[in-house]
Scaffold this motif. Structure first.
Motif, PDB file in Angstrom:
ATOM      1  N   ALA A  17      -5.106  40.114  -4.893  1.00 57.34           N
ATOM      2  CA  ALA A  17      -6.087  39.228  -4.271  1.00 57.34           C
ATOM      3  C   ALA A  17      -5.568  38.765  -2.917  1.00 57.34           C
ATOM      4  CB  ALA A  17      -6.365  38.031  -5.170  1.00 57.34           C
ATOM      5  N   ARG A  18      -6.357  39.015  -1.897  1.00 56.47           N
ATOM      6  CA  ARG A  18      -6.032  38.558  -0.544  1.00 56.47           C
ATOM      7  C   ARG A  18      -6.829  37.290  -0.240  1.00 56.47           C
ATOM      8  NH1 ARG A  18      -1.248  40.824   0.577  1.00 56.47           N
ATOM      9  NH2 ARG A  18      -1.297  43.108   0.429  1.00 56.47           N
ATOM     10  N   GLU A  19      -6.902  36.945   1.037  1.00 58.45           N
ATOM     11  CA  GLU A  19      -7.575  35.700   1.421  1.00 58.45           C
ATOM     12  C   GLU A  19      -9.052  35.711   1.051  1.00 58.45           C
ATOM     13  OE1 GLU A  19      -8.475  33.062   5.469  1.00 58.45           O
ATOM     14  OE2 GLU A  19      -7.014  34.689   5.492  1.00 58.45           O
ATOM     15  N   ASP A  20      -9.723  36.853   1.259  1.00 60.16           N
ATOM     16  CA  ASP A  20     -11.153  36.913   1.003  1.00 60.16           C
ATOM     17  C   ASP A  20     -11.540  38.241   0.355  1.00 60.16           C
ATOM     18  OD1 ASP A  20     -13.837  36.169   0.968  1.00 60.16           O
ATOM     19  OD2 ASP A  20     -14.216  37.064   2.924  1.00 60.16           O
ATOM     20  N   GLY A  21     -10.773  38.660  -0.646  1.00 58.77           N
ATOM     21  CA  GLY A  21     -11.117  39.898  -1.312  1.00 58.77           C
ATOM     22  C   GLY A  21      -9.930  40.503  -2.030  1.00 58.77           C
ATOM     23  N   SER A  38     -14.448  43.112  -0.393  1.00 53.27           N
ATOM     24  CA  SER A  38     -14.655  41.754   0.099  1.00 53.27           C
ATOM     25  C   SER A  38     -15.285  40.871  -0.969  1.00 53.27           C
ATOM     26  CB  SER A  38     -15.549  41.786   1.345  1.00 53.27           C
ATOM     27  OG  SER A  38     -15.946  40.487   1.714  1.00 53.27           O
ATOM     28  N   ALA A  39     -14.864  39.633  -1.000  1.00 53.72           N
ATOM     29  CA  ALA A  39     -15.430  38.670  -1.952  1.00 53.72           C
ATOM     30  C   ALA A  39     -16.676  38.001  -1.398  1.00 53.72           C
ATOM     31  CB  ALA A  39     -14.394  37.608  -2.298  1.00 53.72           C
ATOM     32  N   SER A  40     -16.955  38.178  -0.114  1.00 57.56           N
ATOM     33  CA  SER A  40     -18.088  37.490   0.502  1.00 57.56           C
ATOM     34  C   SER A  40     -19.195  38.429   0.963  1.00 57.56           C
ATOM     35  CB  SER A  40     -17.605  36.671   1.715  1.00 57.56           C
ATOM     36  OG  SER A  40     -16.967  37.506   2.666  1.00 57.56           O
ATOM     37  N   ALA A  41     -18.928  39.737   1.021  1.00 64.47           N
ATOM     38  CA  ALA A  41     -19.909  40.677   1.555  1.00 64.47           C
ATOM     39  C   ALA A  41     -20.888  41.194   0.511  1.00 64.47           C
ATOM     40  CB  ALA A  41     -19.197  41.860   2.213  1.00 64.47           C
ATOM     41  N   SER A  42     -20.579  41.049  -0.785  1.00 65.09           N
ATOM     42  CA  SER A  42     -21.457  41.546  -1.838  1.00 65.09           C
ATOM     43  C   SER A  42     -21.154  40.818  -3.138  1.00 65.09           C
ATOM     44  CB  SER A  42     -21.263  43.061  -2.044  1.00 65.09           C
ATOM     45  OG  SER A  42     -20.030  43.314  -2.696  1.00 65.09           O
ATOM     46  N   PRO A  72     -21.190  35.640  -3.489  1.00 64.84           N
ATOM     47  CA  PRO A  72     -22.658  35.643  -3.552  1.00 64.84           C
ATOM     48  C   PRO A  72     -23.159  36.430  -4.746  1.00 64.84           C
ATOM     49  CG  PRO A  72     -21.887  37.176  -1.878  1.00 64.84           C
ATOM     50  CD  PRO A  72     -20.669  36.427  -2.351  1.00 64.84           C
ATOM     51  N   ASN A  73     -24.349  36.057  -5.226  1.00 64.95           N
ATOM     52  CA  ASN A  73     -24.942  36.812  -6.324  1.00 64.95           C
ATOM     53  C   ASN A  73     -25.904  37.884  -5.828  1.00 64.95           C
ATOM     54  OD1 ASN A  73     -27.371  35.483  -5.682  1.00 64.95           O
ATOM     55  ND2 ASN A  73     -27.063  33.909  -7.249  1.00 64.95           N
ATOM     56  N   GLY A  74     -26.186  37.886  -4.511  1.00 63.88           N
ATOM     57  CA  GLY A  74     -27.076  38.880  -3.940  1.00 63.88           C
ATOM     58  C   GLY A  74     -28.538  38.505  -3.976  1.00 63.88           C
TER      59      GLY A  74
END
Length: 404
Positions: free
Chosen positions: A159-163, A246-250, A336-338
């Motif tokens: 796990a990195r900063e955002d993914g 990414s944890a924020s892109a999808s 996000p849940n999309g």
């Protein structure tokens, strides 16, 4: 591979490049076929004939598998201006033969895919592919030797900063592999914005039997991942950075995520092909990046030796490894849940003249979510939303994968 043809000219002097859009499996990437450098300083946009040229070059995507099913996909290149799917090449005769002329014929699956059952090919043996299209044009590959792929030692993630960064490690104790390529398939679990209790069918609202709120989606890699230990004393690939999620892109990491990595041993020639393909598709962005050039394959026209053929016949066994990630294993990211933009509205069965009825919305394709009751407990409307917000099958499937 499948593809599209394009062309690019920059300036009265600059880069002239004819290229094709091709796909590995279902994933589209660009391969440059022709490049010419001219001297000059002015910049003049120009749409060359290659963009609308009628060329339909054969695209060959596949490999000979010494330990499993061999698969070859045939299609044709396509202009970038065309929006439809690249045409597949059906009714071809695809054969493989060894150096003694002993051959086997692939089975035509009817969709541009041709398969050869397991056990027909032997590890360490040399073969070539022969293709005859329905139009009677003949093609053949160079002879290739099937290499044994060593197992994947480890498929790890961090796990990195955002993914999440994934790494793959492997080695060959005999020091005979040296060149490696990886593909991967991502599968993740997700839920649509609303759970639908009802379905609309022929002016009626009926209770739903199936669950269209809970789904899974699988995507294949669309990048070229290759590495070599050629400059090392030992044939070891340690923690090669395969891909970042990414944890924020999808919504991939929202519920449960899995990645299946497939590893292939390459020859030096195959490695050069894939490395050049990577440079042509992923490293073109500035004057300081590698310039486009032809990624020459090992398949050639026999009917017309000057006819370009896109693709490379690989020959190897395949090793694979899968890992899962539960959302509980990850930091407290806001994934996000999309479906953040989704909204549901209530539509009445007998609305005022100025409003739209639930039946009209059902006819328009909206999906009922739940019933709305009046003051005496009778159904007088339904809460409804678009399929993109209710039916998770719009982007995936509600059939649980066998490996889940």
């Amino acid at each position: 591979m499948s593809g599209r043809v394009s062309g690019k000219i920059v300036g009265k002097g600059g880069v002239i490049a004819a290229s094709v859009m091709v796909g590995i499996g279902n994933n589209v990437i660009r391969v440059v076929l022709v490049v010419l450098f001219l001297a000059g300083s002015c910049v003049d946009p120009y749409r060359p004939p290659e963009i609308s040229a009628p060329n339909k070059f054969l695209v060959v995507d596949g490999f000979l598998n010494g330990l499993g099913i061999s698969t070859v996909r045939l299609s044709r290149t396509q202009n970038l201006t065309e929006n439809k799917k690249p045409p597949v090449e059906t009714r071809a005769i695809v054969q493989v033969e060894d150096e003694k002329g002993t051959g086997h014929t692939f089975v035509d699956q009817g969709d541009g895919t041709y398969t050869l059952e397991q056990g027909r090919l032997q590890m360490g043996q040399t073969y070539r592919l022969k293709i005859q299209t329905a139009a009677g044009r003949n093609y053949a590959s160079d002879y290739v030797t099937i290499k044994r792929t060593p197992p994947i030692d480890d498929l790890s993630w961090k796990a990195r900063e955002d993914g999440v960064q994934f790494y793959v490690s492997t080695h060959d104790e005999t020091n005979n592999t040296r060149y490696y390529r990886w593909e991967y398939e991502e599968t993740w679990e997700y839920y649509s914005a609303y759970y639908s209790q009802f379905k609309y069918l022929k002016t009626q609202f009926l209770y739903r039997e199936d669950n269209i709120n809970h789904c899974w989606r699988t995507d294949k890699s669309n990048s070229v991942s290759v590495a070599t230990s050629d400059k090392l004393s030992q044939d070891v690939i340690a923690r090669f950075p395969l891909t970042f999620v990414s944890a924020s892109a999808s919504n991939r990491l929202k519920v449960r995520y899995s990645i299946l990595v497939k590893q292939y041993a390459l020859t030096a020639e195959a490695f050069d092909y894939w490395q050049n393909l990577k440079k042509n598709t992923e490293m073109l962005g500035s004057l300081f990046d590698p310039q486009p050039f032809q990624a020459a394959g090992n398949i050639h026209g026999i009917t017309d030796p000057d006819e370009p053929v896109v693709g490379y016949l690989n020959s190897h066994s395949m090793e694979e490894k899968r890992v899962f990630i539960e959302s509980s294993e990850l930091p407290s990211w806001r994934i996000p849940n999309g479906y953040e933009a989704c909204e549901a509205d209530t539509y009445l069965l007998k609305p005022p003249p100025t409003e739209v009825s639930a039946v009209a919305m059902g006819e328009a394709g909206f999906i009922p979510i739940d019933a709305v009751l009046n003051s005496i407990g009778n159904v007088h409307g339904y809460r409804m939303a678009s399929p993109a917000c209710v039916d998770c099958r719009v982007v995936g499937t509600n059939v649980k994968p066998s490996f889940w």
